[in-house]
Design an enzyme around this catalytic site. Structure first.
Site, PDB file in Angstrom:
ATOM      1  N   ASP A   1       0.862  -1.189   0.000  1.00 43.86           N
ATOM      2  CA  ASP A   1       0.000   0.000   0.000  1.00 43.86           C
ATOM      3  C   ASP A   1       0.897   1.237   0.000  1.00 43.86           C
ATOM      4  OD1 ASP A   1      -2.198   1.848   0.439  1.00 43.86           O
ATOM      5  OD2 ASP A   1      -3.349   0.170   1.191  1.00 43.86           O
TER       6      ASP A   1
ATOM      7  N   HIS B   1       2.211   2.072  -3.133  1.00 45.33           N
ATOM      8  CA  HIS B   1       1.286   3.049  -3.719  1.00 45.33           C
ATOM      9  C   HIS B   1       1.807   4.478  -3.636  1.00 45.33           C
ATOM     10  CE1 HIS B   1      -2.434   0.176  -3.259  1.00 45.33           C
ATOM     11  NE2 HIS B   1      -1.455  -0.342  -3.967  1.00 45.33           N
TER      12      HIS B   1
END
Length: 394
Positions: free
Chosen positions: A220, A243
């Protein structure tokens, strides 16, 4: 023995006794978890031993060190609570491992938690939360616990986390919440790129956090920056897979503290889904983002090198058409270059009701497949300087 001989013996005795005193006081200021019953075998529950060492250290008025020697120590969810009297340093040479059954951690929400502690340092060490079975539960769509953050600081001040490696967290590796004056340096936070919600570092409601010389390879956000973060300085970071570095999501709540004075410089993004992102919910909020500098960044095959998304609404519910209330202003993007994995390298999808203000693009050079990338810009005001590729914004 003559007079000088007596003096010599006396001096030697004094030296010896002071040396022994030093040794005992050093021992008194050094709490080895093994002496409190911890076993370095990775199987015996050492939680109580760690807590006993903490309680002894916490009572000491002098600066103390809690030593975790080489080996593997099994820890269940543990809360190290302050306030304590003196400065405490965890000197970790070994590995802390979580229970093999993910439910043991997952239901508590945290694994290693520091609460209301001032002047705390974590030096070295490795955390292995053994998150794989938890992610498998999530992937199978079963009913799983919420998941545990590996190391969390709540209401702590004057914190140093240095040389720590964390692998396979259930959810976020490291959380800084409601803290002041925090240094995170030379940390390595690693989980597979398909592991769900394994953010590297999450900072919120905190002032004066510095993050340097660190590597984030996660499933993430490498770093996520939540409401109420001020004076955050980030430098010499490697991000990817993951991310990217994200301010937000913000504006989930109608009444929310703003984010300001955020600096990210001299960093590299490799194969991440985003580079630098600002993300806000498409609903009313008192939140804001202002005074942000993104400078000297290299993008290597990054999906969205520069993105502002103010229309975040993952469930498509609770976002009436009024747009985001979060006001974004004074954001500088300077000397950002490299390659985009998608044709659109520059995205500003700002709020209809509160356009982005005072945005500056200065020396941007992003390419896609060896040629210039494209950009899309909505509801944005600002200036550009130097070479800006792709063009089309401002």
């Amino acid at each position: 023995m003559d007079h000088n001989g007596n003096k010599l013996v006396a001096a030697l005795l004094m030296f010896l006794s002071s040396f022994l005193l030093m040794r005992t006081s050093m021992a008194a200021n050094n709490y080895n978890v093994v002496n409190f019953g911890a076993k370095p075998d990775g199987r015996t529950d050492s939680t109580k031993a760690f807590l006993s060492a903490w309680q002894a250290a916490c009572r000491s008025a002098a600066s103390v060190t809690i030593t975790v020697p080489r080996g593997s120590f099994l820890l269940k969810p543990v809360e190290f609570r302050g306030p304590c009297r003196g400065r405490i340093t965890f000197q970790i040479s070994g590995t802390l491992v979580a229970p093999s059954d993910y439910r043991g951690l997952g239901n508590s929400g945290y694994w290693i938690l520091f609460v209301k502690v001032n002047r705390i340092s974590i030096n070295g060490g490795k955390l292995d939360a053994r998150g794989a079975s938890f992610w498998a539960c999530r992937k199978a769509g079963k009913s799983c616990p919420a998941g545990a953050r590996s190391m969390t600081f709540n209401w702590a001040n004057d914190v140093v986390v240095s040389g720590l490696t964390s692998i396979n967290s259930q959810v976020t590796h490291l959380v800084i919440n409601s803290c002041n004056n925090v240094i995170v340096r030379k940390v390595k936070l690693v989980a597979p790129d398909q592991s769900p919600n394994t953010d590297g570092l999450h900072v919120q409601a905190s002032t004066g956090v510095t993050v340097t010389d660190s590597t984030f390879q996660t499933g993430d956000d490498c770093i996520s920056i939540g409401p109420g973060t001020r004076n955050l300085y980030m430098s010499k970071l490697n991000c990817g897979p993951g991310h990217g570095i994200s301010i937000g999501s913000l504006g989930r709540d109608a009444n929310e503290a703003g984010v300001q004075n955020i600096t990210l410089i001299n960093s590299v993004f490799s194969g991440s889904d985003n580079g630098v992102r600002i993300k806000t919910w498409a609903r009313q909020s008192t939140g804001f983002v202002r005074n942000v500098l993104f400078q000297n960044l290299v993008m290597k095959n990054v999906q969205n090198p520069i993105i502002v998304d103010q229309n975040y609404c993952p469930t498509h519910q609770g976002c009436p058409k009024q747009g985001s209330g979060v006001k974004i202003s004074q954001v500088v993007y300077r000397n950002i270059q490299g390659t985009s994995r998608t044709q659109q390298a520059l995205t500003f999808d700002c709020s209809r009701s509160n356009p982005c203000q005072a945005i500056k693009l200065h020396d941007i050079k992003l390419t896609f497949n060896g040629r210039s990338a494209t950009s899309t810009c909505k509801n944005i005001k600002g200036v550009k300087a130097g070479v800006v590729m792709p063009q089309g914004c401002l």
